[in-house]
Design an enzyme around this catalytic site. Structure first.
Site, PDB file in Angstrom:
ATOM      1  N   GLU A  52      26.043 -11.402  -8.817  1.00 32.06           N
ATOM      2  CA  GLU A  52      26.721 -10.307  -8.030  1.00 32.06           C
ATOM      3  C   GLU A  52      27.678  -9.331  -8.725  1.00 32.06           C
ATOM      4  O   GLU A  52      28.602  -8.998  -8.114  1.00 32.06           O
ATOM      5  CB  GLU A  52      27.458 -11.140  -6.884  1.00 32.06           C
ATOM      6  N   GLY A  53      27.164  -8.974  -9.817  1.00 33.83           N
ATOM      7  CA  GLY A  53      28.211  -8.053 -10.919  1.00 33.83           C
ATOM      8  C   GLY A  53      28.787  -9.232 -11.631  1.00 33.83           C
ATOM      9  O   GLY A  53      29.748  -9.899 -11.397  1.00 33.83           O
TER      10      GLY A  53
END
Length: 592
Positions: A442-443
């Site tokens: 998620e980053g």
């Protein structure tokens, strides 16, 4: 065995994050403290009694790909059905699609408990909730009516398909493509990797949200569209139709979260259907897919932060239990018979209290972020913008600080166990193995730091973060005004940490204003940790003050420990932020 800390979760929600005040101010409809307590109590029971006992089985067996079908660990199908029937997938979803429209704060609290019980199991529901959010915000009325009721109920699960083998976080170079058809549908072709719960045998349908590029799309991220691509097509009456042209090619062999099937997905190679191409339906507008997907990704980032909190809590519980039972040597001052429990030894006590402080600090940061999200949905005009900016500012910190803490706390848990922590049978190692993915997906946390510094600090010309720091100072002033001896040097230490935060914030804003993004980015990661540590100290103090108001003082000691033992790191981090670029640039030559 994990026992959900329902009382601690409720206290943090109500008295640190702001849930009670929001209820009293009428911001959350008919929600009451009693209802909050009932929901948290039942979630805690389910996580402790139903989810946690199957975590070890999930880790040991893992998900398996057999004859093209993904089989989940023993008992997980029954567990999931019981979880869905309990209505847990629908907490925050819109009532028109079968949801309960409860605050986001309650959902993230429940997510903490599911992930403490079994992070591998909880990943599937987490992605489904994110997919529901994206379709609700950007899908057509037809898509919403056809897909959301069964996604909200948990009868169908959802996924997020971004990453490709040649393109990790750089989505601008993705190759998956979409072709328009005359009937308004699209045909999707391509390969996606690292797709969480991309295939399984628990539900009758899986709804994939897939990023792909149209033939005439602009280059880069401006040319990405988002499509809903079901595993099985859905007939107009809602019944299941033909198999779509997509399948799981393989499962990733991972360090942890073994029970969660992480899939390589193939779209449109002709394996199923009358012709090649997986049938997809546009979500939002063509070439605006990344903005649609960010609705899902932003919520997922906070959910991943909750995974960090969850691992912190579970690892701490296990370590404390072991330290109370394991005897070795004689601790200073030990007067009992035989060897003392290792919890009596100063270094073991230091590790355990550090674990607890990082757990409760991370929990508070994430819950405060969820509170800001809720308030942004229950306000208008300037107030709504204020809370939206607060949520935006806190999201990268919640995701990064909590997941880094999860890794650190799980590692300290292994250390507390000594050699037994390195033995799989004790279960301490699983928490570290599971936790290690959270700072990556998620980053990555480095991407979160870049987002925090370059996009979130400049909100309202830097005035939002300045106002937030002023709010934090008010908590420290209240600590000082309390004159409680048990706080020790807390006020002075927190003052120093907030001064470090204020100085580095102004320095970073000045670098951005001068066009020196390189210097700002060189200090982004240490700044992100500095911010998280400062928030940890302040929110532990806020909790201690609230505790004292209710006639208790058991949070004061933890607050003081954090202030006098952990928070001083902000001074060194400040130096790294402001003075670290030159040495970093010089050291790059080592890899030339």
């Amino acid at each position: 065995m994990y026992k959900a800390p329902v009382e601690e979760i409720a206290f943090t929600l109500k008295h640190v994050a702001g849930l009670t005040k929001a209820i009293e101010d009428g911001k959350l409809g008919e929600l009451s403290d009693d209802l909050v307590d009932a929901i948290l109590s039942e979630a805690g029971r389910f996580a402790s009694d139903e989810v946690a006992p199957l975590a070890e089985i999930g880790d040991r067996q893992g998900a398996r790909l057999v004859d093209g079908k993904v089989i989940v660990p023993d008992g997980w199908d029954t567990l999931y059905r019981a979880w869905a029937e309990g209505g847990w997938n629908s907490l925050t979803a819109a009532e028109e699609f079968g949801g309960q429209a409860l605050p986001h704060m309650l959902n993230v609290a429940a997510l903490e408990m599911w992930n403490s019980g079994s992070m591998g199991f909880a990943l599937g529901p987490t992605l489904t909730m994110g997919a529901v959010d994206a379709v609700t915000a950007h899908g057509s009325d037809e898509l919403k009516a056809k897909y959301l009721p069964k996604m909200v109920s948990g009868e169908w699960t959802g996924t997020m398909n971004l990453t490709e083998p040649h393109a990790g976080s750089d989505l601008g170079v993705m190759k998956s493509r979409a072709e328009r058809r005359d009937d308004g549908t699209y045909r999707i072709f391509g390969q996606k990797i690292y797709i969480t719960w991309g295939e399984h045998d628990i539900t009758e349908n899986i709804i994939h949200l897939v990023l792909a590029r149209l033939p005439d799309a602009p280059a880069g991220t401006r040319g990405i569209s988002l499509f809903l691509v079901p595993k099985y097509l859905v007939n107009d009456d809602g019944s299941i139709g033909a198999r779509n042209d997509l399948y799981c090619h393989s499962l990733e062999h991972k360090l942890g979260i073994h029970g969660s099937p992480t899939c390589t997905m193939i779209y449109g190679d002709g394996k199923f259907g009358d012709e090649p191409g997986a049938i997809g339906y546009l979500i939002g507008e063509e070439n605006k897919g990344l903005a649609c997907m960010f609705t899902m990704m932003n919520n997922a980032r906070l959910a991943v932060g909750m995974q960090g909190v969850a691992i912190c809590e579970a690892a701490t519980q296990k370590a404390v239990q072991y330290a109370k039972e394991r005897t070795q040597g004689k601790a200073p001052g030990w007067t009992g018979q035989g060897m003392s429990p290792i919890i009596e030894h100063p270094d073991v006590a230091r590790m355990l209290v550090t674990m607890k402080a990082l757990t409760q600090g991370s929990r508070a940061i994430c819950y405060v972020c969820a509170h800001a999200t809720d308030m942004s949905h229950h306000a208008d005009g300037d107030e709504a913008r204020h809370w939206a900016e607060r949520a935006a500012l806190l999201t990268p910190i919640a995701k990064s600080f909590a997941t880094d803490a999860g890794v650190d706390v799980a590692s300290l848990g292994i250390q507390t166990h000594g050699g037994m922590g390195f033995i799989e049978e004790t279960g301490a190692a699983r928490f570290w193995r599971d936790s290690r993915i959270a700072p990556i997906y998620e980053g990555t946390n480095g991407i979160q730091a870049a987002d925090l510094v370059t996009r979130k600090l400049p909100l309202s010309n830097g005035n939002h973060v300045r106002g937030y720091i002023t709010e934090l100072k008010q908590v420290v002033n209240a600590v000082r005004a309390s004159n409680l001896e048990a706080f020790g040097e807390t006020a002075a230490r927190l003052d120093a940490s907030l001064s470090d935060l204020e100085d580095t914030t102004e320095w970073l804003l000045s670098q951005l204003a001068a066009g020196n993004a390189s210097a700002a980015l060189a200090g982004a990661t240490p700044y992100q940790r500095l911010f998280g540590l400062a928030l940890t100290g302040v929110y532990l103090a806020k909790g201690a003050l609230a505790d004292e108001e209710h006639g208790r003082d058991n949070r004061l000691a933890l607050c003081r420990f954090a202030a006098e033992n952990l928070i001083a790191e902000t001074a060194a981090l400040k130096d790294r932020v402001i003075n670290g670029e030159a040495s970093l640039n010089a050291a790059k030559a080592l890899f030339a």
